[in-house]
Design a protein around this motif. Sequence first.
Motif, PDB file in Angstrom:
ATOM      1  N   TYR A  87       0.652  -1.259  -0.162  1.00 26.69           N
ATOM      2  CA  TYR A  87      -0.091  -0.019   0.083  1.00 26.69           C
ATOM      3  C   TYR A  87       1.011   1.448  -0.198  1.00 26.69           C
ATOM      4  N   VAL A  88       0.413   2.285  -0.592  1.00 34.64           N
ATOM      5  CA  VAL A  88       1.066   3.522  -0.675  1.00 34.64           C
ATOM      6  C   VAL A  88       0.207   4.861  -0.244  1.00 34.64           C
ATOM      7  N   ASN A  89       0.904   5.802   0.147  1.00 36.16           N
ATOM      8  CA  ASN A  89       0.078   7.220   0.372  1.00 36.16           C
ATOM      9  C   ASN A  89       1.141   8.179   0.401  1.00 36.16           C
ATOM     10  N   ASP A  90       0.873   9.172   0.636  1.00 33.88           N
ATOM     11  CA  ASP A  90       1.777  10.450   0.935  1.00 33.88           C
ATOM     12  C   ASP A  90       3.003  10.408   1.831  1.00 33.88           C
ATOM     13  N   ARG A  91       2.542   9.647   2.702  1.00 33.59           N
ATOM     14  CA  ARG A  91       3.749   9.581   3.708  1.00 33.59           C
ATOM     15  C   ARG A  91       4.684   8.285   3.524  1.00 33.59           C
ATOM     16  N   GLY A  92       4.418   7.212   2.694  1.00 36.25           N
ATOM     17  CA  GLY A  92       5.276   6.082   2.562  1.00 36.25           C
ATOM     18  C   GLY A  92       4.739   4.896   1.829  1.00 36.25           C
ATOM     19  N   VAL A  93       5.333   3.799   2.060  1.00 35.65           N
ATOM     20  CA  VAL A  93       4.908   2.540   1.602  1.00 35.65           C
ATOM     21  C   VAL A  93       4.563   1.701   2.820  1.00 35.65           C
ATOM     22  N   ARG A  94       3.548   0.991   2.826  1.00 39.13           N
ATOM     23  CA  ARG A  94       3.127  -0.050   3.679  1.00 39.13           C
ATOM     24  C   ARG A  94       3.146  -1.455   3.262  1.00 39.13           C
ATOM     25  N   LEU A  95       3.884  -2.316   4.100  1.00 40.14           N
ATOM     26  CA  LEU A  95       3.968  -3.657   3.542  1.00 40.14           C
ATOM     27  C   LEU A  95       3.168  -4.696   4.599  1.00 40.14           C
ATOM     28  N   ARG A  96       2.056  -4.910   4.152  1.00 39.36           N
ATOM     29  CA  ARG A  96       1.105  -5.846   5.057  1.00 39.36           C
ATOM     30  C   ARG A  96       1.533  -7.237   4.677  1.00 39.36           C
ATOM     31  N   HIS A  97       1.759  -7.890   6.052  1.00 36.59           N
ATOM     32  CA  HIS A  97       2.118  -9.409   6.112  1.00 36.59           C
ATOM     33  C   HIS A  97       1.009 -10.091   6.817  1.00 36.59           C
ATOM     34  N   LEU A  98       1.050 -11.568   6.876  1.00 32.34           N
ATOM     35  CA  LEU A  98      -0.034 -12.250   7.878  1.00 32.34           C
ATOM     36  C   LEU A  98       0.071 -11.545   9.385  1.00 32.34           C
ATOM     37  N   PHE A  99       1.510 -11.500   9.729  1.00 27.76           N
ATOM     38  CA  PHE A  99       1.479 -11.424  11.006  1.00 27.76           C
ATOM     39  C   PHE A  99       2.083  -9.916  11.489  1.00 27.76           C
ATOM     40  N   SER A 100       2.556  -9.260  10.441  1.00 29.96           N
ATOM     41  CA  SER A 100       3.232  -7.756  10.732  1.00 29.96           C
ATOM     42  C   SER A 100       2.586  -6.980   9.689  1.00 29.96           C
ATOM     43  N   THR A 101       3.041  -5.826  10.085  1.00 29.03           N
ATOM     44  CA  THR A 101       2.684  -4.621   8.906  1.00 29.03           C
ATOM     45  C   THR A 101       4.189  -3.619   9.127  1.00 29.03           C
ATOM     46  N   ARG A 102       4.646  -3.346   8.043  1.00 31.10           N
ATOM     47  CA  ARG A 102       5.895  -2.183   8.293  1.00 31.10           C
ATOM     48  C   ARG A 102       5.367  -1.124   7.309  1.00 31.10           C
ATOM     49  N   THR A 103       5.757   0.172   7.850  1.00 26.26           N
ATOM     50  CA  THR A 103       5.545   1.338   7.066  1.00 26.26           C
ATOM     51  C   THR A 103       6.965   1.951   7.080  1.00 26.26           C
ATOM     52  N   LEU A 104       7.244   2.325   5.724  1.00 23.66           N
ATOM     53  CA  LEU A 104       8.471   2.850   5.296  1.00 23.66           C
ATOM     54  C   LEU A 104       8.153   4.229   4.873  1.00 23.66           C
ATOM     55  N   PRO A 105       8.929   5.187   5.202  1.00 28.15           N
ATOM     56  CA  PRO A 105       8.761   6.581   4.808  1.00 28.15           C
ATOM     57  C   PRO A 105       9.403   6.706   3.351  1.00 28.15           C
ATOM     58  N   TRP A 106       8.733   7.439   2.544  1.00 26.74           N
ATOM     59  CA  TRP A 106       9.321   7.783   1.216  1.00 26.74           C
ATOM     60  C   TRP A 106      10.879   8.340   1.288  1.00 26.74           C
ATOM     61  N   SER A 107      11.303   9.014   2.170  1.00 32.26           N
ATOM     62  CA  SER A 107      12.481   9.560   2.426  1.00 32.26           C
ATOM     63  C   SER A 107      13.452   8.366   2.509  1.00 32.26           C
ATOM     64  N   GLN A 108      12.999   7.265   3.052  1.00 35.48           N
ATOM     65  CA  GLN A 108      13.881   6.108   2.949  1.00 35.48           C
ATOM     66  C   GLN A 108      13.856   4.907   1.997  1.00 35.48           C
ATOM     67  N   VAL A 109      12.995   5.232   1.097  1.00 34.04           N
ATOM     68  CA  VAL A 109      12.795   4.205  -0.047  1.00 34.04           C
ATOM     69  C   VAL A 109      13.570   4.581  -1.155  1.00 34.04           C
ATOM     70  N   THR A 110      14.753   3.618  -1.533  1.00 31.78           N
ATOM     71  CA  THR A 110      15.411   4.073  -2.866  1.00 31.78           C
ATOM     72  C   THR A 110      15.026   3.482  -4.077  1.00 31.78           C
ATOM     73  N   ARG A 111      14.303   2.393  -4.052  1.00 28.05           N
ATOM     74  CA  ARG A 111      13.915   1.560  -5.152  1.00 28.05           C
ATOM     75  C   ARG A 111      13.081   0.382  -4.852  1.00 28.05           C
ATOM     76  N   PHE A 112      12.509  -0.189  -5.928  1.00 28.45           N
ATOM     77  CA  PHE A 112      11.850  -1.596  -5.804  1.00 28.45           C
ATOM     78  C   PHE A 112      12.299  -2.692  -6.978  1.00 28.45           C
ATOM     79  N   GLU A 113      12.489  -3.798  -6.348  1.00 34.29           N
ATOM     80  CA  GLU A 113      13.204  -4.971  -7.106  1.00 34.29           C
ATOM     81  C   GLU A 113      12.437  -6.216  -6.898  1.00 34.29           C
TER      82      GLU A 113
END
Length: 181
Positions: free
Chosen positions: A75-101
Amino acid sequence: MRRWQRMDPWGVGQVLTGFMFATGSVLTVTTVVFAGRALIRGEVDVRTALGMAGGLTVMGVWLTLVLRMHLAGIYVNDRGVRLRHLFSTRTLPWSQVTRFEARPALFLGGPTSRLACWVRTTDGAFESAVQQRSRSGGWRKNNGPVLAVADFDQLLVRLAEQRAARGRVGGRFDSRGAASR
């Protein structure tokens, strides 16, 4: 945009988990209604009440897991990228994201036969639950959406576009796409 937007397309897995959640919800509500009626009429003894409580607890855990499976993805919004897994969720701010691979998904520390979408940040790489369908044999983990090759490639393009748009708006990325300090 404060609301989180799902980036990976819905597939058969989300339809199945959605159906499982809806069916489980109807079953749980029906059980609660009949149990409530029986309690009001005084037809329930302690043993039956404990059995109903145990059954409803199991249904609650099951519904929670099914809902988490249904919502697994990127998931994405103006603040960052959210990675939802079965047991956890991690939110990464756009200022830290360098690329997707695309890199092999990891299972028990080793690579699997499927590629997963990874998010590279200034702090390291984080695996998402979204994987590319693979016909080759080997270890697989089914913890999120499994996309066709074309859909997976389109997802990576859409994520790169989102990152580029956030970099232009916030001015936090240099010409290579690396975070400015």
